[in-house]
Write an enzyme that holds these catalytic residues in place. Structure first.
Site, PDB file in Angstrom:
ATOM      1  N   GLU A  81      56.624  30.123  26.480  1.00 38.93           N
ATOM      2  CA  GLU A  81      56.333  29.746  25.095  1.00 38.93           C
ATOM      3  C   GLU A  81      57.514  28.952  24.539  1.00 38.93           C
ATOM      4  OE1 GLU A  81      56.386  33.173  22.282  1.00 38.93           O
ATOM      5  OE2 GLU A  81      56.301  34.372  24.120  1.00 38.93           O
ATOM      6  N   CYS A 113      53.911  36.035  24.982  1.00 40.77           N
ATOM      7  CA  CYS A 113      54.532  36.740  26.121  1.00 40.77           C
ATOM      8  C   CYS A 113      53.512  37.142  27.189  1.00 40.77           C
ATOM      9  CB  CYS A 113      55.265  37.993  25.630  1.00 40.77           C
ATOM     10  SG  CYS A 113      56.373  37.651  24.272  1.00 40.77           S
ATOM     11  N   THR A 156      66.950  40.687  18.600  1.00 45.43           N
ATOM     12  CA  THR A 156      65.943  40.828  19.668  1.00 45.43           C
ATOM     13  C   THR A 156      65.726  39.496  20.396  1.00 45.43           C
ATOM     14  OG1 THR A 156      64.038  40.467  18.195  1.00 45.43           O
ATOM     15  CG2 THR A 156      64.785  42.726  18.464  1.00 45.43           C
ATOM     16  N   SER A 205      54.149  43.218  13.819  1.00 46.01           N
ATOM     17  CA  SER A 205      54.062  42.894  15.250  1.00 46.01           C
ATOM     18  C   SER A 205      54.132  44.174  16.091  1.00 46.01           C
ATOM     19  CB  SER A 205      55.149  41.899  15.665  1.00 46.01           C
ATOM     20  OG  SER A 205      56.436  42.491  15.680  1.00 46.01           O
ATOM     21  N   HIS A 244      55.900  45.490  28.454  1.00 44.08           N
ATOM     22  CA  HIS A 244      56.530  44.311  27.858  1.00 44.08           C
ATOM     23  C   HIS A 244      57.610  44.839  26.908  1.00 44.08           C
ATOM     24  CE1 HIS A 244      57.426  40.741  25.723  1.00 44.08           C
ATOM     25  NE2 HIS A 244      56.950  41.225  24.580  1.00 44.08           N
ATOM     26  N   LYS A 253      58.368  53.441  22.004  1.00 39.15           N
ATOM     27  CA  LYS A 253      57.249  53.631  21.067  1.00 39.15           C
ATOM     28  C   LYS A 253      55.914  53.466  21.812  1.00 39.15           C
ATOM     29  CE  LYS A 253      59.618  51.443  17.073  1.00 39.15           C
ATOM     30  NZ  LYS A 253      59.749  52.442  16.037  1.00 39.15           N
ATOM     31  N   ASN A 301      65.174  40.057  24.944  1.00 40.82           N
ATOM     32  CA  ASN A 301      63.779  39.665  25.143  1.00 40.82           C
ATOM     33  C   ASN A 301      63.708  38.382  25.962  1.00 40.82           C
ATOM     34  OD1 ASN A 301      61.033  39.487  25.001  1.00 40.82           O
ATOM     35  ND2 ASN A 301      60.895  39.391  22.773  1.00 40.82           N
ATOM     36  N   SER A 334      51.805  38.228  21.660  1.00 42.78           N
ATOM     37  CA  SER A 334      51.431  38.172  20.246  1.00 42.78           C
ATOM     38  C   SER A 334      50.276  37.205  20.048  1.00 42.78           C
ATOM     39  CB  SER A 334      52.630  37.719  19.409  1.00 42.78           C
ATOM     40  OG  SER A 334      53.589  38.745  19.378  1.00 42.78           O
TER      41      SER A 334
HETATM   42  N1  CAA Z   1      71.795  54.301  13.679  1.00 47.49           N
HETATM   43  C1  CAA Z   1      70.781  54.505  14.578  1.00 47.49           C
HETATM   44  N2  CAA Z   1      69.550  53.958  14.408  1.00 47.49           N
HETATM   45  C2  CAA Z   1      69.352  53.167  13.329  1.00 47.49           C
HETATM   46  C3  CAA Z   1      70.368  52.903  12.382  1.00 47.49           C
HETATM   47  C4  CAA Z   1      71.634  53.511  12.598  1.00 47.49           C
HETATM   48  N3  CAA Z   1      72.648  53.316  11.759  1.00 47.49           N
HETATM   49  N4  CAA Z   1      69.850  52.090  11.457  1.00 47.49           N
HETATM   50  C5  CAA Z   1      68.571  51.827  11.792  1.00 47.49           C
HETATM   51  N5  CAA Z   1      68.268  52.481  12.933  1.00 47.49           N
HETATM   52  C6  CAA Z   1      67.010  52.487  13.658  1.00 47.49           C
HETATM   53  C7  CAA Z   1      65.765  52.577  12.779  1.00 47.49           C
HETATM   54  O1  CAA Z   1      65.469  53.908  12.420  1.00 47.49           O
HETATM   55  C8  CAA Z   1      64.726  51.935  13.688  1.00 47.49           C
HETATM   56  O2  CAA Z   1      64.299  52.866  14.668  1.00 47.49           O
HETATM   57  P1  CAA Z   1      62.782  53.432  14.636  1.00 47.49           P
HETATM   58  O3  CAA Z   1      61.875  52.233  14.724  1.00 47.49           O
HETATM   59  O4  CAA Z   1      62.688  54.299  15.833  1.00 47.49           O
HETATM   60  O5  CAA Z   1      62.642  54.142  13.332  1.00 47.49           O
HETATM   61  C9  CAA Z   1      65.509  50.864  14.427  1.00 47.49           C
HETATM   62  O6  CAA Z   1      66.884  51.195  14.276  1.00 47.49           O
HETATM   63  C10 CAA Z   1      65.317  49.458  13.886  1.00 47.49           C
HETATM   64  O7  CAA Z   1      65.527  49.517  12.500  1.00 47.49           O
HETATM   65  P2  CAA Z   1      64.536  48.746  11.519  1.00 47.49           P
HETATM   66  O8  CAA Z   1      63.122  49.060  11.860  1.00 47.49           O
HETATM   67  O9  CAA Z   1      64.990  48.969  10.120  1.00 47.49           O
HETATM   68  O10 CAA Z   1      64.885  47.263  11.963  1.00 47.49           O
HETATM   69  P3  CAA Z   1      64.475  45.893  11.314  1.00 47.49           P
HETATM   70  O11 CAA Z   1      63.333  46.039  10.388  1.00 47.49           O
HETATM   71  O12 CAA Z   1      65.706  45.266  10.767  1.00 47.49           O
HETATM   72  O13 CAA Z   1      64.017  45.032  12.587  1.00 47.49           O
HETATM   73  C11 CAA Z   1      62.306  44.515  14.168  1.00 47.49           C
HETATM   74  C12 CAA Z   1      63.333  45.558  13.702  1.00 47.49           C
HETATM   75  C13 CAA Z   1      61.142  44.478  13.179  1.00 47.49           C
HETATM   76  C14 CAA Z   1      61.781  44.918  15.541  1.00 47.49           C
HETATM   77  C15 CAA Z   1      62.991  43.107  14.248  1.00 47.49           C
HETATM   78  O14 CAA Z   1      64.070  43.134  15.130  1.00 47.49           O
HETATM   79  C16 CAA Z   1      62.058  41.999  14.645  1.00 47.49           C
HETATM   80  O15 CAA Z   1      61.333  41.449  13.819  1.00 47.49           O
HETATM   81  N6  CAA Z   1      62.049  41.598  15.963  1.00 47.49           N
HETATM   82  C17 CAA Z   1      61.212  40.512  16.476  1.00 47.49           C
HETATM   83  C18 CAA Z   1      59.768  40.944  16.628  1.00 47.49           C
HETATM   84  C19 CAA Z   1      59.530  41.887  17.785  1.00 47.49           C
HETATM   85  O16 CAA Z   1      60.308  41.976  18.708  1.00 47.49           O
HETATM   86  N7  CAA Z   1      58.391  42.594  17.738  1.00 47.49           N
HETATM   87  C20 CAA Z   1      58.010  43.510  18.796  1.00 47.49           C
HETATM   88  C21 CAA Z   1      56.511  43.631  18.940  1.00 47.49           C
HETATM   89  S1  CAA Z   1      55.768  42.013  19.169  1.00 47.49           S
HETATM   90  C22 CAA Z   1      56.110  41.646  20.813  1.00 47.49           C
HETATM   91  O17 CAA Z   1      56.433  42.487  21.595  1.00 47.49           O
HETATM   92  C23 CAA Z   1      56.029  40.202  21.244  1.00 47.49           C
HETATM   93  C24 CAA Z   1      57.418  39.670  21.355  1.00 47.49           C
HETATM   94  O18 CAA Z   1      58.039  39.746  22.413  1.00 47.49           O
HETATM   95  C25 CAA Z   1      58.040  39.080  20.176  1.00 47.49           C
END
Ligand code: CAA
Length: 413
Positions: A81, A113, A156, A205, A244, A253, A301, A334
């Protein structure tokens, strides 16, 4: 006829950024990235590396390791991609760089992906359709995962390529013939034409991924049900589960969701775990999933290559102990399309188990945040190789309307 992956080879860029350094620069607790997302380092591509050089380097290393004449490859598929042109496929540049002959079906595949799996399944079907004629395909999944600097997606990112030889003498993985699939149009992650970085609705996502997993695994489980004992969990028949992996916590998860679906359908198992599902799923994750995530936690990733990086890393680490055992694999793209399938690792796997993962990780140079941002801001414009470059091919830039590539050795000479 057994069809599957004869051998894999991995290439990752020569530079990596420690996540604790990125966290410090962004004013975030390092535990959020390292424990919360499960990422320790992410691979960074320098400006002289694009998806063509990633794919071609992985492909060249595979052909060398397997001692295969490039002209014997009848199909070359590149899944990505991170395409470099709206019309010219990445695969035709790779075809030239690898010296593959003209009698070859060559194209690029896209579905976020998921395209790596689309390519693998297409190649396997093509090999099966050849019947007694020996057919061999080269499938390469390669990507550079990019989000905006400072965005939630930034930790990521990653980059890398996995090349797979697909044929009728599979020594790495014999593919099962059944798959469970799931598809639907969702806006969780996309990259409109002209944009370099992906747009992503991060939390959504994650939900889309888990829904697609429920759909694809549920479909596979229904196909498999006649072979299961009443109340038997399908996961009990699998030695390892690979997902993945945009970041390792996502695989955790995913596994929690998969065992819930599986165990709910096996009533006795469900009665035994009900009330302590999180604890039982965490134990199952440690045994069945964590062993495949070592490379992903240090590379990040790799989009289309992600699932196959987990496979290569697992086979390299556990090799003959996996012989004769069945793996479950889940691919998610996605947008979305997903597939759950299985494969059996042949007993002779040790002869092909070195995919170059450990070597690539050992040879990398760690960069600081300043250097990482310099690479990102420069863009993939091509150019000279920075110190520590380990790839086989270099992108020199676009000159006179052509993309110029060179062997790294020729450049050094
Ligand atoms: N100590 C330990 N853990 C902590 C912490 C700390 N101080 N602060 C936060 N965390 C934990 C949170 O509890 C959370 O864990 P859980 O999900 O188990 O609760 C984790 O760290 C991440 O924290 P947030 O959820 O607050 O993180 P965020 O909102 O800033 O971002 C994300 C996370 C949404 C995945 C972001 O990185 C993102 O948008 N990534 C790109 C999209 C992606 O990868 N999506 C995955 C599914 S889609 C897919 O798989 C296709 C692809 O390849 C893109």
């Amino acid at each position: 006829m057994s069809v599957g992956i004869e051998r894999l080879a991995v290439y990752v860029p020569s530079y990596a950024l420690p996540m604790a350094d990125l966290a410090a620069a962004r004013g975030v607790a390092p535990e959020k990235y390292v424990q919360g997302l499960g990422v320790e380092q992410m691979a960074i591509a320098p400006p002289c590396e694009d998806v063509v050089t990633l794919a071609a380097t992985a492909g060249a290393r595979l052909l060398r390791a397997a001692r295969i004449d490039p002209r014997s490859i009848g199909m070359l598929l590149v899944a990505t991609e991170t395409g470099v042109d709206h019309a010219k496929p990445v695969s035709i540049f790779v075809h030239e760089l690898l010296g593959i002959g003209p009698r070859c079906r060559v194209y690029e595949l896209k579905h976020a992906c998921y395209a790596g799996t689309a390519a693998l399944m297409t190649a396997a079907d093509w090999v099966r359709a050849g019947g007694i004629r020996t057919r061999r395909a080269l499938v390469i999944a390669a990507d550079i995962a990019r989000y905006e600097l400072g965005s939630a997606g930034e930790p990521t990112q990653g980059a890398g390529a996995v090349a797979m030889l697909v044929g009728s003498e599979p020594q790495a993985l014999v593919l099962g013939e059944e798959s469970g699939t799931h598809a639907g149009n969702v806006y969780d992650f996309w990259r409109p034409l002209g944009r370099r970085e992906a747009i992503v609705d991060g939390k959504y996502s994650v939900d889309c991924y888990l829904d697609a997993l429920t759909g694809a695994f549920g479909a596979f489980r229904s196909l498999e049900r006649p072979a299961l004992e009443p109340d038997e969990a399908l996961t009990d028949r699998l030695a390892r589960l690979l997902y993945h992996t945009p970041f390792p916590k996502m695989a955790m998860k995913a596994h929690r969701r998969l065992v819930e679906v599986d165990w709910r359908a096996a009533r006795e198992r469900w009665a035994a775990v009900e009330g302590r599902l999180d604890e039982a799923a965490a134990a199952s994750y440690r045994d069945l999933v964590a062993p495949s995530l070592v490379a992903a936690s240090r590379i990040g990733n790799t989009y289309t290559a992600s699932l196959y990086l987990c496979l290569a890393s697992l086979i390299e680490a556990e090799n003959r102990a996996l012989g004769g055992r069945r793996l479950g694999l889940f691919s998610y793209g996605s947008g979305c399309c997903a597939e759950f399938f299985t494969g059996i690792v042949p007993s002779g796997v040790a002869t092909v188990s070195d995919a170059g993962v450990a070597t690539a990780l050992r040879q990398r140079t760690l960069v600081d945040v300043e250097q990482y941002e310099r690479f990102v801001r420069a863009g993939d414009v091509g150019g000279d190789t920075p110190a520590g470059f380990t790839g086989d091919f270099v992108f020199r830039g676009v000159r006179q309307d052509r993309r110029e590539y060179q062997h790294a050795e020729a450049l050094a000479a």
